[in-house]
Design a protein around this motif. Structure first.
Motif, PDB file in Angstrom:
ATOM      1  N   LEU A  57       0.840  -1.191   0.000  1.00  0.00           N
ATOM      2  CA  LEU A  57       0.000   0.000   0.000  1.00  0.00           C
ATOM      3  C   LEU A  57       0.879   1.247   0.000  1.00  0.00           C
ATOM      4  O   LEU A  57       2.042   1.203   0.399  1.00  0.00           O
ATOM      5  CB  LEU A  57      -0.922   0.029   1.228  1.00  0.00           C
ATOM      6  N   GLY A  58       0.303   2.369  -0.412  1.00  0.00           N
ATOM      7  CA  GLY A  58       1.059   3.610  -0.408  1.00  0.00           C
ATOM      8  C   GLY A  58       1.875   3.786  -1.679  1.00  0.00           C
ATOM      9  O   GLY A  58       1.766   3.026  -2.639  1.00  0.00           O
ATOM     10  N   LYS A  59       2.729   4.786  -1.671  1.00  0.00           N
ATOM     11  CA  LYS A  59       3.537   5.104  -2.842  1.00  0.00           C
ATOM     12  C   LYS A  59       4.692   4.111  -2.991  1.00  0.00           C
ATOM     13  O   LYS A  59       5.254   3.651  -1.995  1.00  0.00           O
ATOM     14  CB  LYS A  59       4.087   6.528  -2.725  1.00  0.00           C
ATOM     15  N   PRO A  60       5.078   3.793  -4.230  1.00  0.00           N
ATOM     16  CA  PRO A  60       6.198   2.867  -4.443  1.00  0.00           C
ATOM     17  C   PRO A  60       7.542   3.549  -4.214  1.00  0.00           C
ATOM     18  O   PRO A  60       7.639   4.781  -4.223  1.00  0.00           O
ATOM     19  CB  PRO A  60       6.033   2.460  -5.913  1.00  0.00           C
ATOM     20  N   VAL A  61       8.576   2.747  -4.028  1.00  0.00           N
ATOM     21  CA  VAL A  61       9.912   3.287  -3.801  1.00  0.00           C
ATOM     22  C   VAL A  61      10.900   2.653  -4.776  1.00  0.00           C
ATOM     23  O   VAL A  61      10.680   1.553  -5.302  1.00  0.00           O
ATOM     24  CB  VAL A  61      10.399   3.044  -2.353  1.00  0.00           C
ATOM     25  N   ILE A  62      11.977   3.367  -5.005  1.00  0.00           N
ATOM     26  CA  ILE A  62      13.117   2.867  -5.767  1.00  0.00           C
ATOM     27  C   ILE A  62      14.301   2.767  -4.821  1.00  0.00           C
ATOM     28  O   ILE A  62      14.610   3.726  -4.114  1.00  0.00           O
ATOM     29  CB  ILE A  62      13.455   3.807  -6.940  1.00  0.00           C
ATOM     30  N   THR A  63      14.947   1.621  -4.784  1.00  0.00           N
ATOM     31  CA  THR A  63      16.157   1.500  -3.974  1.00  0.00           C
ATOM     32  C   THR A  63      17.369   1.621  -4.896  1.00  0.00           C
ATOM     33  O   THR A  63      17.413   0.994  -5.955  1.00  0.00           O
ATOM     34  CB  THR A  63      16.223   0.161  -3.219  1.00  0.00           C
ATOM     35  N   SER A  64      18.308   2.449  -4.507  1.00  0.00           N
ATOM     36  CA  SER A  64      19.565   2.579  -5.243  1.00  0.00           C
ATOM     37  C   SER A  64      20.711   2.348  -4.272  1.00  0.00           C
ATOM     38  O   SER A  64      20.700   2.881  -3.157  1.00  0.00           O
ATOM     39  CB  SER A  64      19.683   3.949  -5.913  1.00  0.00           C
ATOM     40  N   SER A  65      21.661   1.542  -4.696  1.00  0.00           N
ATOM     41  CA  SER A  65      22.776   1.146  -3.827  1.00  0.00           C
ATOM     42  C   SER A  65      24.093   1.385  -4.540  1.00  0.00           C
ATOM     43  O   SER A  65      24.204   1.181  -5.754  1.00  0.00           O
ATOM     44  CB  SER A  65      22.647  -0.319  -3.430  1.00  0.00           C
ATOM     45  N   TYR A  66      25.082   1.794  -3.770  1.00  0.00           N
ATOM     46  CA  TYR A  66      26.412   2.077  -4.305  1.00  0.00           C
ATOM     47  C   TYR A  66      27.418   1.209  -3.574  1.00  0.00           C
ATOM     48  O   TYR A  66      27.372   1.097  -2.343  1.00  0.00           O
ATOM     49  CB  TYR A  66      26.752   3.559  -4.138  1.00  0.00           C
ATOM     50  N   VAL A  67      28.313   0.594  -4.331  1.00  0.00           N
ATOM     51  CA  VAL A  67      29.265  -0.343  -3.733  1.00  0.00           C
ATOM     52  C   VAL A  67      30.677  -0.040  -4.208  1.00  0.00           C
ATOM     53  O   VAL A  67      30.893   0.398  -5.346  1.00  0.00           O
ATOM     54  CB  VAL A  67      28.870  -1.809  -4.078  1.00  0.00           C
ATOM     55  N   ASP A  68      31.633  -0.261  -3.303  1.00  0.00           N
ATOM     56  CA  ASP A  68      33.036  -0.056  -3.647  1.00  0.00           C
ATOM     57  C   ASP A  68      33.889  -0.939  -2.753  1.00  0.00           C
ATOM     58  O   ASP A  68      33.446  -1.393  -1.685  1.00  0.00           O
ATOM     59  CB  ASP A  68      33.431   1.411  -3.466  1.00  0.00           C
ATOM     60  N   ALA A  69      35.093  -1.208  -3.182  1.00  0.00           N
ATOM     61  CA  ALA A  69      36.049  -1.980  -2.388  1.00  0.00           C
ATOM     62  C   ALA A  69      37.399  -1.293  -2.436  1.00  0.00           C
ATOM     63  O   ALA A  69      37.732  -0.604  -3.408  1.00  0.00           O
ATOM     64  CB  ALA A  69      36.164  -3.414  -2.909  1.00  0.00           C
ATOM     65  N   ASN A  70      38.172  -1.467  -1.399  1.00  0.00           N
ATOM     66  CA  ASN A  70      39.529  -0.917  -1.348  1.00  0.00           C
ATOM     67  C   ASN A  70      40.501  -2.072  -1.121  1.00  0.00           C
ATOM     68  O   ASN A  70      40.567  -2.646  -0.031  1.00  0.00           O
ATOM     69  CB  ASN A  70      39.647   0.102  -0.212  1.00  0.00           C
ATOM     70  N   LEU A  71      41.222  -2.434  -2.171  1.00  0.00           N
ATOM     71  CA  LEU A  71      42.166  -3.546  -2.097  1.00  0.00           C
ATOM     72  C   LEU A  71      43.320  -3.227  -1.156  1.00  0.00           C
ATOM     73  O   LEU A  71      43.828  -2.111  -1.140  1.00  0.00           O
ATOM     74  CB  LEU A  71      42.711  -3.843  -3.498  1.00  0.00           C
ATOM     75  N   PHE A  72      43.708  -4.223  -0.358  1.00  0.00           N
ATOM     76  CA  PHE A  72      44.872  -4.103   0.522  1.00  0.00           C
ATOM     77  C   PHE A  72      44.737  -2.917   1.481  1.00  0.00           C
ATOM     78  O   PHE A  72      45.683  -2.173   1.721  1.00  0.00           O
ATOM     79  CB  PHE A  72      46.147  -3.973  -0.326  1.00  0.00           C
ATOM     80  N   HIS A  73      43.518  -2.741   2.024  1.00  0.00           N
ATOM     81  CA  HIS A  73      43.266  -1.643   2.952  1.00  0.00           C
ATOM     82  C   HIS A  73      44.161  -1.756   4.180  1.00  0.00           C
ATOM     83  O   HIS A  73      44.723  -0.768   4.646  1.00  0.00           O
ATOM     84  CB  HIS A  73      41.798  -1.653   3.373  1.00  0.00           C
ATOM     85  N   CYS A  74      44.289  -2.991   4.700  1.00  0.00           N
ATOM     86  CA  CYS A  74      45.128  -3.228   5.875  1.00  0.00           C
ATOM     87  C   CYS A  74      46.463  -3.803   5.429  1.00  0.00           C
ATOM     88  O   CYS A  74      46.521  -4.899   4.865  1.00  0.00           O
ATOM     89  CB  CYS A  74      44.425  -4.183   6.842  1.00  0.00           C
ATOM     90  N   MET A  75      47.536  -3.095   5.701  1.00  0.00           N
ATOM     91  CA  MET A  75      48.858  -3.529   5.243  1.00  0.00           C
ATOM     92  C   MET A  75      49.426  -4.666   6.089  1.00  0.00           C
ATOM     93  O   MET A  75      50.388  -5.323   5.682  1.00  0.00           O
ATOM     94  CB  MET A  75      49.828  -2.345   5.259  1.00  0.00           C
ATOM     95  N   LEU A  76      48.837  -4.921   7.264  1.00  0.00           N
ATOM     96  CA  LEU A  76      49.313  -6.024   8.102  1.00  0.00           C
ATOM     97  C   LEU A  76      48.685  -7.349   7.707  1.00  0.00           C
ATOM     98  O   LEU A  76      49.348  -8.378   7.694  1.00  0.00           O
ATOM     99  CB  LEU A  76      49.014  -5.734   9.581  1.00  0.00           C
ATOM    100  N   THR A  77      47.401  -7.328   7.385  1.00  0.00           N
ATOM    101  CA  THR A  77      46.685  -8.570   7.063  1.00  0.00           C
ATOM    102  C   THR A  77      46.400  -8.722   5.583  1.00  0.00           C
ATOM    103  O   THR A  77      46.062  -9.812   5.127  1.00  0.00           O
ATOM    104  CB  THR A  77      45.348  -8.628   7.819  1.00  0.00           C
TER     105      THR A  77
END
Length: 539
Positions: free
Chosen positions: A364-384
């Protein structure tokens, strides 16, 4: 003490009387507190630690802040009023099932020395939380509300062409309704609850709610940040420095800091700061997520350098304290985005379709649109060597959920870490869609944006091949979601991806164009695009 008598908290059995073999003697104590509005409060608390651990479950849930944000959005979307109220002395509204008693002390006045059997769910008893939850649940059911499968602490009922919602956080209620006063009247007059702070929502669970000059509903932890700065000044003798424009320096690596370890007293201060900053993130300051996710790794044995970084984050929040999430309910226009939907029937997934729950309420009610943004950072932790996943989810144009976390698997190339991130984001989209459906919300479409073109192409083309077997689960999870029409996966240049701030330690110039429309722009965000277009043409 007078309120305890009004609620018939105790049963007086006399001086020196034994209430029975089944009853256990415990103690009580007074707790004094100053509320956020300066109000002083005293509460009598039972020493529940002196009782036996019950065999039954005493768990009592509260609404998640994500669910509360969804209810806030739905209220604004469907023209509902959003009110807040607080049930006074909530636990004392319920009876306890525990057999315990006390011997009254001098604070009880004329009853000093009397044996008092605890009759109500006094604060501190092991089962008091669940007893109050059961009591309030009975009242809400009687009013026609039912708990949502999306979150059992969201209660909903149908009224004509829409749903009303009540989000419960112990005794703090957020009510979304076209006639909230009728709900308040029922709680007070029929069920005799003593409510306080009732009215249009302005402060709830540490977050400020207000409308800007355009009448748009906003929420931001402004008072919370001010309180945090006061706490900072009390701990360190001065306010945090505000000569910074980002949580941490761009490209910082706190894990390789080799400064001296903190003394025990400073460790407690560090842990306190991290805890306060984590709650700020929960209240809407997702711009510090990556910094605090990283610094949280050192809570057990932090170094001086880690403490200085935590202080820097506090300074950043103090400087940028006006960041605000605006509840923009208009649908985003993605019509110009090129999207090709392929036929997956002859792929390994066949004619797969999204599983729609049979027991969901009618949309019921007005419809919605979901938008999602994704990213990754390789080798973020230099120890592990771990990478980081960052995800940002919006309902229409409103940020509703965010995620920043180290990946649990090791990847040696950006392609692998981006695919793992895409899988995490996909699962969060599926969860969000399910939550919306169980809240009776019509869903128009879901789109996921990523800035790794190879991952997008591998995911969206039926003929895409898997070249790295350790990515099999991520590969198939994302592709099957696309094949079943759960979502579209679209390429977005990294310079335009707001998830960048949730996966990296960023600089102000790098991220401001993505951050400004999300947290620092009043009015139509399209005006920002027009402004940038004019600037580019002039240049």
């Amino acid at each position: 003490m007078q309120q305890l008598n009004e609620y018939h908290t105790f049963k007086d059995v006399g001086i020196g009387k034994d209430p029975g073999r089944d009853f256990k003697k415990i103690k009580v104590h007074l707790v004094f507190a100053v509320k956020h509005n300066g109000r002083h409060k005293a509460r009598l608390v039972a020493n529940g630690n002196l009782t036996d651990i019950p065999s039954e479950s005493v768990y009592s849930g509260v609404v998640s802040l994500k669910s509360l944000r969804i209810v806030t959005f739905l209220a604004e979307l469907n023209g509902l009023e959003l009110w807040a109220t607080d049930v006074g002395n909530a636990y004392l509204e319920a009876k306890t099932s525990e057999k315990v008693f006390i011997v009254a002390g001098p604070e009880f006045g004329e009853l000093e020395g009397h044996t008092l059997v605890i009759h109500k769910a006094l604060y501190g008893l092991r089962t008091s939380g669940v007893r109050w939850s059961e009591k309030f649940a009975m009242c809400l059911r009687d009013m026609g509300f039912l708990p949502s499968r999306a979150d059992p602490s969201i209660w909903m009922r149908r009224v004509d062409d829409h749903y009303e919602y009540i989000a419960t956080y112990v005794d703090d209620l957020a009510i979304a309704s076209k006639k909230p006063q009728e709900i308040i009247d029922a709680l007070m007059n029929k069920y005799k609850f003593k409510l306080k702070g009732t009215g249009e929502i302005s402060f709830h669970l540490g977050c400020d709610y207000f409308r800007d000059q355009d009448g748009v509903l906003c929420f931001a932890p402004k008072q919370y940040i001010e309180k945090m700065v006061t706490s900072f000044e009390r701990m360190f003798g001065s306010k945090p420095k505000t000569n910074v424009s980002s949580p941490l320096e761009k490209g910082d690596h706190p894990e390789i800091d080799d400064s001296e370890f903190l003394e025990p007293s400073d460790i407690q201060k560090y842990q306190s700061l991290i805890g306060q900053l984590q709650w700020a993130i929960s209240l809407g300051r997702f711009d510090i997520s990556t910094a605090i996710m990283t610094l949280s790794s050192f809570r057990a044995t932090p170094r001086n350098g880690h403490l200085e970084r935590a202080k820097r984050v506090c300074g950043y929040l103090s400087k940028m304290k006006h960041a605000t999430i605006r509840v923009r309910t208009e649908e985003p226009d993605f019509s110009a985005i090129p999207r090709t939907r392929h036929d997956w029937e002859h792929s390994v997934y066949g004619n797969v379709k999204e599983l729609i729950p049979d027991d969901m309420p009618e949309p019921l009610g007005k419809p919605v649109i979901t938008s999602s943004y994704v990213d990754a950072n390789l080798f973020h932790c230099m120890l592990t060597g771990r990478s980081v996943t960052g995800c940002l989810h919006l309902l229409n144009k409103t940020p509703i959920d965010w995620f920043a976390k180290k990946q649990t698997t090791m990847n040696t190339a950006t392609y692998g870490s981006e695919f793992v991130a895409a899988r995490s984001c996909t699962e969060q989209i599926i969860d969000l869609r399910l939550s919306l459906r169980y809240l009776g919300v019509p869903i128009k479409e879901s789109i996921m944006f990523g800035d790794n073109e190879s991952v997008v192409n591998s995911s969206t083309m039926p003929g895409g091949k898997l070249h790295k077997r350790h990515l099999a689960l991520s590969f198939h999870r994302v592709r099957e979601a696309i094949a079943s029409r759960i979502m579209d996966f679209v390429y977005l240049p990294g310079s335009l991806n707001p998830a960048d701030m949730l996966s990296k330690h960023w600089g102000f110039q790098q991220i401001w164009k993505q951050l400004q429309p999300l947290l620092f722009w009043q009015g139509d965000t399209a005006e920002l695009f027009d402004k940038e277009t004019k600037k580019a043409n002039i240049e």
